[in-house]
Design a protein around this motif. Structure first.
Motif, PDB file in Angstrom:
ATOM      1  N   SER A 175      13.515  -7.562   5.491  1.00 11.27           N
ATOM      2  CA  SER A 175      12.920  -7.919   4.204  1.00 11.27           C
ATOM      3  C   SER A 175      12.600  -9.410   4.121  1.00 11.27           C
ATOM      4  CB  SER A 175      13.836  -7.518   3.045  1.00 11.27           C
ATOM      5  OG  SER A 175      15.020  -8.290   3.025  1.00 11.27           O
ATOM      6  N   ALA A 176      12.955 -10.160   5.171  1.00 10.50           N
ATOM      7  CA  ALA A 176      12.525 -11.559   5.242  1.00 10.50           C
ATOM      8  C   ALA A 176      11.004 -11.659   5.276  1.00 10.50           C
ATOM      9  CB  ALA A 176      13.120 -12.228   6.483  1.00 10.50           C
ATOM     10  N   ILE A 177      10.328 -10.621   5.759  1.00 11.18           N
ATOM     11  CA  ILE A 177       8.865 -10.651   5.839  1.00 11.18           C
ATOM     12  C   ILE A 177       8.231 -10.633   4.445  1.00 11.18           C
ATOM     13  CG2 ILE A 177       6.830  -9.374   6.616  1.00 11.18           C
ATOM     14  CD1 ILE A 177       8.361  -8.626   9.131  1.00 11.18           C
ATOM     15  N   GLY A 192      13.492  -1.895  -3.644  1.00  8.74           N
ATOM     16  CA  GLY A 192      13.714  -3.059  -2.792  1.00  8.74           C
ATOM     17  C   GLY A 192      12.613  -3.242  -1.761  1.00  8.74           C
ATOM     18  N   PHE A 193      12.644  -4.405  -1.112  1.00 12.08           N
ATOM     19  CA  PHE A 193      11.667  -4.697  -0.070  1.00 12.08           C
ATOM     20  C   PHE A 193      12.000  -3.894   1.193  1.00 12.08           C
ATOM     21  CE2 PHE A 193      10.955  -9.201  -1.872  1.00 12.08           C
ATOM     22  CZ  PHE A 193       9.942  -8.733  -2.683  1.00 12.08           C
ATOM     23  N   ALA A 194      10.997  -3.386   1.842  1.00 15.16           N
ATOM     24  CA  ALA A 194      11.217  -2.680   3.108  1.00 15.16           C
ATOM     25  C   ALA A 194       9.938  -2.755   3.931  1.00 15.16           C
ATOM     26  CB  ALA A 194      11.613  -1.228   2.857  1.00 15.16           C
ATOM     27  N   VAL A 195      10.100  -2.623   5.220  1.00 16.14           N
ATOM     28  CA  VAL A 195       8.944  -2.602   6.121  1.00 16.14           C
ATOM     29  C   VAL A 195       9.093  -1.413   7.065  1.00 16.14           C
ATOM     30  CG1 VAL A 195       8.496  -5.086   6.036  1.00 16.14           C
ATOM     31  CG2 VAL A 195      10.119  -4.217   7.695  1.00 16.14           C
ATOM     32  N   PRO A 196       7.979  -0.840   7.502  1.00 13.76           N
ATOM     33  CA  PRO A 196       8.021   0.402   8.318  1.00 13.76           C
ATOM     34  C   PRO A 196       8.333   0.129   9.782  1.00 13.76           C
ATOM     35  CG  PRO A 196       5.751  -0.244   7.909  1.00 13.76           C
ATOM     36  CD  PRO A 196       6.599  -1.226   7.148  1.00 13.76           C
ATOM     37  N   GLY A 203       0.811  -1.205   0.000  1.00 12.97           N
ATOM     38  CA  GLY A 203       0.000   0.000   0.000  1.00 12.97           C
ATOM     39  C   GLY A 203       0.847   1.257   0.000  1.00 12.97           C
ATOM     40  N   ASP A 204       2.031   1.192   0.585  1.00 14.59           N
ATOM     41  CA  ASP A 204       2.917   2.349   0.695  1.00 14.59           C
ATOM     42  C   ASP A 204       3.658   2.547  -0.627  1.00 14.59           C
ATOM     43  OD1 ASP A 204       4.906   4.218   1.258  1.00 14.59           O
ATOM     44  OD2 ASP A 204       5.151   3.518   3.323  1.00 14.59           O
ATOM     45  N   PRO A 205       3.449   3.651  -1.336  1.00 13.96           N
ATOM     46  CA  PRO A 205       4.096   3.867  -2.637  1.00 13.96           C
ATOM     47  C   PRO A 205       5.611   3.934  -2.562  1.00 13.96           C
ATOM     48  CG  PRO A 205       2.994   5.874  -1.883  1.00 13.96           C
ATOM     49  CD  PRO A 205       2.564   4.781  -0.960  1.00 13.96           C
ATOM     50  N   ASP A 255      -0.169  -6.703   3.383  1.00 16.14           N
ATOM     51  CA  ASP A 255      -0.423  -5.720   4.431  1.00 16.14           C
ATOM     52  C   ASP A 255       0.905  -5.111   4.887  1.00 16.14           C
ATOM     53  OD1 ASP A 255      -1.107  -4.258   6.653  1.00 16.14           O
ATOM     54  OD2 ASP A 255      -2.114  -5.902   7.704  1.00 16.14           O
ATOM     55  N   PRO A 256       1.085  -3.809   4.777  1.00 12.79           N
ATOM     56  CA  PRO A 256       2.342  -3.202   5.216  1.00 12.79           C
ATOM     57  C   PRO A 256       2.606  -3.397   6.708  1.00 12.79           C
ATOM     58  CG  PRO A 256       0.693  -1.514   4.751  1.00 12.79           C
ATOM     59  CD  PRO A 256       0.134  -2.805   4.262  1.00 12.79           C
ATOM     60  N   ASN A 257       1.573  -3.726   7.462  1.00 14.30           N
ATOM     61  CA  ASN A 257       1.739  -4.007   8.891  1.00 14.30           C
ATOM     62  C   ASN A 257       1.689  -5.515   9.154  1.00 14.30           C
ATOM     63  OD1 ASN A 257       1.971  -1.306   9.754  1.00 14.30           O
ATOM     64  ND2 ASN A 257      -0.237  -1.059   9.538  1.00 14.30           N
TER      65      ASN A 257
END
Length: 647
Positions: free
Chosen positions: A344-346, A560-564, A295-297, A322-324
């Motif tokens: 980024s394993a998620i 790349g993959f990232a999570v907040p 969802g996060d651009p 889901d970003p969360n």
């Protein structure tokens, strides 16, 4: 893909505990849900879980030679097995199957330990030769497939694809290795050959281990391959781009053999798009492609993946993530068997989950950044090296060190204004400077985290020694040098470990054509200025792909993959952070300074500082130690107080 495990009595031919061997095998059921097998004989037990890919009816393992004197359990794919089988048949060997596994036993008979030099592919295997009373362990050149082992005090050697197989034996010592803890908080993973446990080692990529019964010692692994960085004679850009395409296409082609559904990951970045473009040109059917959207651009590349999918008419599948997606935190700790802090394993876990709904084999673009110098840190390192070459160390060390210490840490500021780390890096030599750029926690932060007793246990050891060990044999050119360091550490320890565990959790095989050793070795021999030209990383690869991909796919900024993480730790994971970092979970290990942990949590959750890398590392360490709490102890805690065949 598959999972292998085994027990070898290095001293005697006593009975092998079949129940233990079965437990070791079942611990890795996820790696091979299609089939399983055991082989036991005096002093030796081999176990295998199978994910069927080639010769679905005839590839059962353990697999034997004609007289059952040689037996192998194997995880991987040997892509040149048909040519090798023909050569071995002409030499008089008799084949009973059409799978690549049988090539290994006959290649051992014909060429001995040097058989691995003939194999082109990804593999980890264990082979027992009864006539020679020899156990032979081998791992592929780049470390795509894992292999762990431990010599127990009673003389038994345990081995397995994953550490969890070894942990089924209650006699395996569970003491943490202090140096591994230091390395984990520096790199976010534990580099080969160390593991979190003192008693467990990883067989390094490109190495074999040969054990003969009665030797009474554990020999050092033998290296059989290393990436050469030897100039290949190609200097003209046009010739280089032509050969890049020709060689990459061939590396992809040999990875398209499978008797099960096959596809590719497609993120929309350069590397995965390149693989899909090559696959499309080699197949008369639409390529199956999979991607995930956020969802996060800031992190969403799905539009670029769709662009490639439309161009090549792929059967494209997209799922929104889901970003969360923080529910995976505890599950990841169980997948990796030791602390692992790449968040980024998620999303990697989720894209493997999606792919397995459609295919059993997936090609990926992993290895492109290491091979073609695609990381921003490569460019920054060259800039820093230019400064180091002009200003002597006797001046740089004290002056830049003082400036770096005085410059405020500004996590909130734009990147261009965050000069503190750059000044600190310039004060150091080349290897120390690169270590600073790859470390998730710098020297001062790690030191502040650890308790006084644990710092004494470390006896001055610092994780930079990992890089220094490899730097002593690395190429001289500063770009090639750090590429080599990445290939020896970050690539197998982080990238390939992440993909192996995430894919195997879903019974998915992942093949990596960019890491074909022949292709990689040729690419390593290209001139560094063809890989990094000005500010453009992966220059020759992008130029080669211009006829195959849109400009947006080739030259947009890397995502790349990232999570907040930062938001998670102040919001939905706020209480979990406090419970893990400030509770008994970490304090009982004796490794950490409790006051410092409290300060870090308060500073981050108040918004004063961003300590998300440190908190994530600690959170994953806590999740790991919690899951294995009954079995595993830290160095400090331990000072204070677990189908069969017969020939």
């Amino acid at each position: 893909m598959c999972g292998i495990a085994g027990i070898f009595d290095t001293q005697a031919r006593g009975p092998i505990n079949e129940e233990l061997l079965s437990r070791m095998n079942q611990a890795q059921f996820h790696r091979g849900p299609d089939d399983g097998g055991l082989h036991l004989e005096p002093g030796v037990g081999l176990a295998h879980r199978r994910l069927s890919i080639i010769d679905l009816s005839g590839g059962h393992q353990p697999l034997f030679n004609e007289d059952h004197s040689v037996v192998v359990v194997y995880n991987g794919e040997i892509y040149n097995f048909q040519g090798l089988a023909k050569e071995l048949a002409e030499a008089g060997h008799v084949f009973r199957t059409h799978c690549d596994t049988e090539v290994i036993v006959h290649a051992w008979e014909e060429w001995g330990e040097s058989c691995v030099e003939r194999f082109r592919g990804m593999f980890a295997f264990a082979l027992w030769d009864r006539n020679r009373e020899t156990l032979f362990l081998a791992r592929d050149r780049l470390g795509v497939k894992p292999l762990h082992y431990s010599l127990l005090p009673d003389g038994r050697l345990l081995f397995g694809s994953e550490i969890k197989a070894l942990l089924t034996d209650p006699s395996l010592p569970r003491e943490f290795d202090p140096r591994a803890v230091e390395e984990y908080f520096a790199y976010g993973y534990i580099p080969d050959p160390r593991s979190i446990f003192k008693a467990v080692r990883k067989l390094p990529p490109g190495h074999t281990l040969t054990l003969k019964r009665g030797d009474g010692r554990l020999p050092e692994p033998r290296e059989y391959w290393d990436v050469s960085f030897r100039p290949n004679g190609v200097h003209d850009l046009n010739e280089a781009t032509d050969q890049v395409i020709e060689r990459l296409r061939e590396a992809v082609r040999i990875r398209l053999v499978a008797e099960v559904p096959l596809g590719a990951f497609l993120s929309g970045g350069v590397d995965s798009s390149a693989v899909v473009a090559m696959m499309a040109g080699l197949s008369d059917r639409p390529v199956n492609t999979c991607s995930i959207s956020f969802g996060d651009p800031r992190f969403n590349e799905s539009a670029f993946a769709e662009q490639v999918a439309r161009r090549y008419g792929t059967s494209h599948y997209v799922e929104s993530v889901d970003p969360n997606d923080f529910d995976l935190v505890d599950r990841l700790a169980g997948l990796y068997d030791e602390p692992y802090a790449d968040s980024s394993a998620i999303p990697t876990y989720r894209v493997c989950e999606l792919a397995r709904k459609r295919v059993t084999v997936c090609l990926s673009g992993d290895g492109g950044d290491e091979s073609f110098a695609g990381y921003r840190r490569h460019r920054w390192h060259l800039h820093e090296e230019q400064v180091r070459s002009r200003i002597p160390q006797w001046f740089r060390g004290p002056v830049f060190g003082l400036l770096g210490a005085a410059y405020p840490k500004a996590d909130w500021a734009p990147q261009v204004l965050r000069a503190k780390s750059t000044l600190q890096a310039l004060a150091r030599d080349s290897v120390e400077g690169y270590f600073d750029s790859v470390s998730i926690l710098d020297n001062a932060t790690r030191k502040s985290l650890f308790s006084s007793q644990f710092k004494r246990d470390l006896q001055g050891y610092r994780a930079v020694e990992v890089l220094k060990r490899y730097a002593s044999r690395a190429p001289e050119h500063p770009l090639s040098r750090v590429q080599y360091l990445d290939m020896k550490t970050y690539l197998p320890g982080d990238i390939l470990t992440k993909v192996d565990r995430a894919s195997m959790a879903h019974g998915l095989e992942v093949r990596v054509p960019i890491l074909d050793h022949e292709f990689l070795d040729w690419v390593s021999g290209l001139s560094p200025d063809l890989k990094l030209a000005g500010r453009q990383g992966k220059y020759v690869l992008k130029k080669a792909l211009e006829p195959y991909l849109e400009t947006d796919n080739l030259y947009r900024p890397k995502m790349g993959f990232a999570v907040p993480l930062s938001d998670w730790f102040r919001g939905p994971l706020r209480e979990k952070v406090r419970e893990t970092l400030l509770g008994e979970q970490l304090s009982d290990t004796g490794l950490f300074d409790r006051k410092r942990l409290h300060w870090i949590v308060e500073q981050h959750q108040s918004g004063a500082r961003d300590f998300s890398p440190a908190i994530w590392s600690l959170l994953m360490f806590g999740a790991f130690s919690s899951q294995l709490r009954p079995l595993c102890v830290s160095p400090l805690a331990s000072s204070r107080i677990a189908h069969r065949h017969h020939p």
